[in-house]
Design an enzyme around this catalytic site. Structure first.
Site, PDB file in Angstrom:
ATOM      1  N   LYS A 181       0.862  -1.183   0.000  1.00  0.00           N
ATOM      2  CA  LYS A 181       0.000   0.000   0.000  1.00  0.00           C
ATOM      3  C   LYS A 181       0.895   1.228   0.000  1.00  0.00           C
ATOM      4  CE  LYS A 181      -2.025   3.038   1.892  1.00  0.00           C
ATOM      5  NZ  LYS A 181      -1.989   4.501   1.535  1.00  0.00           N
ATOM      6  N   GLU A 256       9.304   1.610  11.266  1.00  0.00           N
ATOM      7  CA  GLU A 256      10.411   2.567  11.131  1.00  0.00           C
ATOM      8  C   GLU A 256       9.789   3.944  11.059  1.00  0.00           C
ATOM      9  OE1 GLU A 256      12.432   5.352   9.778  1.00  0.00           O
ATOM     10  OE2 GLU A 256      12.520   4.282   7.864  1.00  0.00           O
ATOM     11  N   CYS A 289      13.967  10.725   6.807  1.00  0.00           N
ATOM     12  CA  CYS A 289      13.774  10.413   8.221  1.00  0.00           C
ATOM     13  C   CYS A 289      15.082  10.395   8.985  1.00  0.00           C
ATOM     14  CB  CYS A 289      13.061   9.073   8.372  1.00  0.00           C
ATOM     15  SG  CYS A 289      13.933   7.682   7.597  1.00  0.00           S
ATOM     16  N   GLU A 392       9.714  16.491  14.770  1.00  0.00           N
ATOM     17  CA  GLU A 392      10.188  16.281  13.403  1.00  0.00           C
ATOM     18  C   GLU A 392       9.469  17.232  12.446  1.00  0.00           C
ATOM     19  OE1 GLU A 392      11.270  12.457  10.699  1.00  0.00           O
ATOM     20  OE2 GLU A 392       9.219  12.526  11.462  1.00  0.00           O
TER      21      GLU A 392
END
Length: 495
Positions: A181, A256, A289, A392
């Site tokens: 997906k 993750e 990331c 973040e």
């Protein structure tokens, strides 16, 4: 041309799902838009529970045959997929650049070759996968990896095909069947991967692609009782929802997640190298990331370092990612740009100073106007407990703080809820050893950045993730490990 085909830079892409070896349309669609210039790229099938059920059923039906396929044949087929990626490398690079705005030259030189390498590596690793038998009081103990079953892989938009194949290659090598997906912001290369896999000879149902939104298609997949593994790369809030859904069936997860990684620059470091490492954090418009977005510099060199970094950051060229001279392309979506700009504006209101960049049009540096473009930004005078340091941003925004001692540097580096990665710049081997041992991070780079070997484990600590993938750790996740203990006697064949 079929109503279900769109053409991106002369490359035809099917906009339907790929389930059980067939293209499946949905009653609803969503519009995929290029971040480069806002051009609509196609109307993509918008899946939900029915498509999720069909994909899991197809993966479940295909699983016994694929799991029983000899290792050598599975490896051969994965090698054929790698061949197909290499044959269509230019098409994949061009389509993905249009879809997510990352640099075309990066896709050509690094990303798509790595996609092919993902398949070749895990094909080879499969053929080498074994554990030495060991003896216990005369009994033989044998460890084996049994394919677990259908695997749901949910991937982000910042490196769509690279991260999809980082998951799909080991899952397929391990004998699992896959339901992929992709993000609705960058769905196109997943569709092309389905074509490549079919041409390579993967049996129907072994690789399936379901397009759509997370709360619709994604939620239906991760909560499905017949799914045996879920691997997700993305945000912490989404991971919490996935974990809660998977918990109903105790489906094992690999997560993750986000990062707020530090770059520690000590006074004994090669300053030019340290500045280059800092500039690398603007790669992919900061949508990485692993990016070391928190720059921590020892005070004696902080002034010179800041000056050099600001000069280099200001020289970065922002523009069309298809242009070979462009250094920064757009953010993936206008909503992402709004999010990044909000972080920066709130930081400035709280007392931060923009050394370079900042909100476009406010005199802190030239930036392309219009669309989801955001200039490379460096903020100083930020508090450790401020939002801009703790959360973040996922854009081309770095913060810079100073420290006076090694202990303070380690404290600042570890003082967030994340623990994905860290980078250290120092000329002292002993200091590097001491500091890296104390950093909370899944990966630490010393005087380098983003050097990754698929043999090594990858993942995050704290809220940067759960589990590790890469090398044999991937097989450990996508398989059920079995220990078979045999007695030294009781045999009747005496062979």
């Amino acid at each position: 041309m079929s109503e279900h085909l769109t053409t991106v830079a002369h490359v035809p892409v099917d906009t339907r799902h790929f389930i059980g070896g067939e293209r499946i349309a949905s009653a609803r669609t969503f519009t995929d838009v290029s971040p480069i210039d806002g051009t609509p790229l196609g109307e993509i099938a918008r899946g939900g529970a029915p498509e999720a059920d069909a994909a899991v059923a197809a993966a479940r039906a295909a699983f016994p045959g694929w799991a029983d396929t000899p290792r050598a044949e599975r490896a051969r087929l994965l090698g054929a997929v790698a061949d197909g990626v290499e044959k269509r490398l230019e098409e994949l690079a061009v389509v993905e650049t249009h879809d997510n705005g990352a640099l075309l030259r990066s896709h050509r030189r690094g990303v798509m070759p790595r996609v092919a390498h993902n398949f070749r590596f895990f094909a080879d690793r499969l053929l080498r996968l074994e554990h030495e038998d060991f003896e216990t009081r005369g009994h033989t103990q044998h460890v084996s990896w049994d394919p677990a079953g259908p695997c749901v892989l949910i991937t982000p938009w910042n490196a769509p095909l690279l991260l999809a194949t980082w998951k799909a290659a080991p899952a397929l090598a391990a004998g699992g069947t896959v339901i992929l997906k992709p993000s609705e912001w960058s769905p196109l290369t997943a569709s092309l991967l389905a074509d490549i896999a079919t041409a390579a000879g993967l049996p129907p149902g072994v690789l399936n692609v379901v397009q759509g939104y997370g709360p619709e298609a994604g939620a239906a997949l991760v909560g499905h009782p017949d799914v045996r593994r879920v691997s997700f790369t993305g945000s912490v809030p989404t991971a919490r929802r996935i974990a809660a859904s998977a918990a109903a069936h105790l489906t094992p997860l690999s997560l993750e997640l986000g990062g707020k990684s530090p770059l520690l620059v000590f006074a004994d470091a090669d300053l030019e190298l340290a500045v280059d490492l800092a500039v690398q954090q603007y790669d992919n418009a900061g949508q990485v990331c692993l990016a070391a977005t928190r720059i921590l510099v020892e005070e004696p060199v902080a002034g010179e370092f800041t000056h050099r970094l600001a000069e280099k950051a200001a020289r970065l060229r922002q523009g069309d990612p298809r242009d070979a001279t462009t250094d920064l392309g757009p953010l993936v979506h206008p909503r992402q740009r709004e999010k990044v700009d909000g972080f920066v504006r709130r930081a400035l209101e709280a007392g931060a100073r923009a050394v370079v960049g900042g909100p476009p049009g406010e005199g802190r540096g030239a930036a392309r106007t219009g669309g989801p473009y955001y200039p490379p930004t460096l903020l100083t005078d930020v508090a450790q407990d401020s939002e801009i340091v703790q959360e973040e941003v996922f854009g081309p925004v770095l913060t810079l703080q100073t420290f006076t001692t090694e202990d303070e540097a380690v404290h600042l580096a570890n003082d967030t809820r994340f623990g994905l990665a860290a980078t250290v710049a120092t000329g002292d081997h002993e200091r590097a050893r001491r500091v890296t041992a104390r950093l909370v991070a899944g990966t630490v780079w010393v005087n380098c950045f983003y050097v990754r070997d698929l043999r090594a484990p990858f993942g995050g600590s704290r809220q940067s993730g759960v589990g590790r993938e890469g090398g044999d750790w991937s097989f450990d996740f996508y398989c059920d490990l079995k220990t078979t203990v045999s007695a030294p006697n009781g045999w009747t064949d005496h062979a």
